[in-house]
Design an enzyme around this catalytic site. Sequence first.
Site, PDB file in Angstrom:
ATOM      1  CG  ASP A   1      -8.991   1.898  -1.332  1.00  0.00           C
ATOM      2  OD1 ASP A   1      -8.018   1.760  -2.151  1.00  0.00           O
ATOM      3  OD2 ASP A   1      -9.207   2.052   0.038  1.00  0.00           O
TER       4      ASP A   1
ATOM      5  CG  ASP B   1      -2.313   0.571   0.873  1.00  0.00           C
ATOM      6  OD1 ASP B   1      -2.567   1.431   0.226  1.00  0.00           O
ATOM      7  OD2 ASP B   1      -3.304   0.244   1.691  1.00  0.00           O
TER       8      ASP B   1
END
Length: 419
Positions: free
Chosen positions: A231, A176
Site C-alpha cells: 500500500d 484484496d
Amino acid sequence: MDYKTVAVLAIVFLSTVSSARVVPLPIIEKPDGVANLFDNSKYGLLQLSNGLAQTPQMGWNSWNFFACNINETLIKETADALISSGLADLGYNYVNIDDCWEALTRDIKGQLVPDSKTFPSGIKALADYVHGKGLKLGIYSSAGVFTCQVRPASLFHENDDAATWASWGVDYLKYDNCFNLGIKPIDRYPPMRDALNSTGRTIFYSLCEWGEDDPALWAGNVGNSWRTTDDITDTWESMTSIADLNDKWAAYAGPGGWNDPDMLEVGNGGMSYLEYRSHFSIWALMKAPLLVGCDVRNMTKETLEILSNKEVIAVNQDPLGIQGRKVKVSGTDDCLQVWAGPLSGNRFAVVLWNRCSEAETIQVSWDTLGLDSSITLSIRDLWKHEDVVTDAVGSFGVAVDAHSCEMFILTPKLSHFKI
Ligand SMILES: *[C@@H]1O[C@H](CO)[C@@H](O)[C@H](O)[C@H]1NC(C)=O
Ligand SMILES: *[C@@H]1O[C@H](CO)[C@@H](O)[C@H](O)[C@H]1NC(C)=O
Ligand SMILES: *[C@@H]1O[C@H](CO)[C@@H](O)[C@H](O)[C@H]1NC(C)=O
C-alpha cells in the site's frame, strides 16, 4: 540515415498494435546501455479479453482518505462532486467503494450483505444512483476468508459473490489479499476472473495481491490491472519507492492489463504541491490507474489543478498504451532522473524529475530516447501549457525545483518523416 534493427522491430511492432494511429518513427536506434523505451515485449500477449482497460482506469476510491469511515451518503456526494468539479468529464468515471461496506456476517443464505447502518438502501440503489450520473460503481472484497478489516470475503464463494455484485449492477471489483490461508495468488485470483466472466456482466477486475508473487508475470490474462507494490502512504518516501518498484514491470503493461502502483494520494495533505505534481506526473507516465484518493467534495484549488491537468491525463490515456519508464539517472543517490516513454503519433512524453533536496538542472539527450542526435524536436511543457521550444536539437534541459518535476511532450519535426 539508416534504420537500425531495433527501429525496424519497433516500427513493425508499433504499426501492428495500432495501425490506424501510428506512423513509423523515422529514426530510432538503441545505443548500448540505454533503457529500451520500446521494450514492451510482453505487451498484449496475455491480456484479459473482457474489452475493458484499453487505457488505464480512472476514478476515485474511498480508502486513502476515508478508510472505514464510509456510508452511502458519502458515496453519493462523491459521485455528485466528480460531476460538479469537472473531474468526471476528464475521464474519472469509476466510483469505487473499498473495505467496510459489508455487514460483519453473511446472511442466512450465505450471501454478502451491506452494512445496514451505513448502507441502509443497499448497493443496488447506490449503483442506480451512480449510473444515473453517467458514472460506474466499484466494490471490494478479498481473495481470502475475510477482508483486511475482517468482513466476510470471497475465497471459495467466488461464483455466489460475483453473481450478487452483478445483480446489483456493480462495474468494478478490487480484490484484496488478506486472510488468504497461505494459498498462492495464482490459485486464488483466476477463480474470481471466471466467476465474474460467467455472470455475463462486464466487470473490471483489479487484482490487489500487493506485488507479492510478481503478478506482472502471470496476471495479464487474469485481471485488468494488478498491484505491483504494498500500500502507498501519503509520504514522499512511500511514493518514490513505489514508483521505482512499479518501474521494473514496465514491459508487461499494455491495453487490457496495467501495472498498478496503488491509488493517488494527491490532496491528502502529506506531501507538498510540487511533490504531488511529481506523483501525478509519474503515475500518468507509468500508465498507472488514476484513482483519486482524496475527499473530492472538498478539494483545494491546487489539488483540483493537479488532478485536472488534461495534457498529463492525455499522456496516461494515450492509445499506444506503452508504460513510460526511468531511462537515465545521475547525481547523489541517482536523485536527478529522466523518465520517458513513447506516445502515439511518434511523440515522446518526458518527465525530468528532481528527487534531490536542491534545485538542479536536468537534461535529456536524444540518444537517451533512442533518437539520432541530429533530429529536431518541438517541446511542449505540460504544466505551463506552453510550447517552450520549437527547434531543439540533440538535448534539452531545464532547472527543476527540489522534489518537483517538469513534464513535456517532444514531437519530431515533420520534415524528418519519409512520407
Ligand atoms: C458519512 O461519512 C462521512 C465521511 O466519513 C461522514 O462525514 C458523515 O458524517 C457520515 N454520514 C452519516 C450519516 O453517517
Ligand atoms: C468472458 O470471457 C470471454 C473469453 O475471454 C470474453 O470473450 C468475454 O467477453 C467475457 N465476458 C465477460 C462478460 O467478461
Ligand atoms: C476541507 O479541507 C480542509 C483542508 O484542506 C479542512 O481544513 C476542512 O476541515 C475540510 N472541510 C470538511 C468539511 O471536511
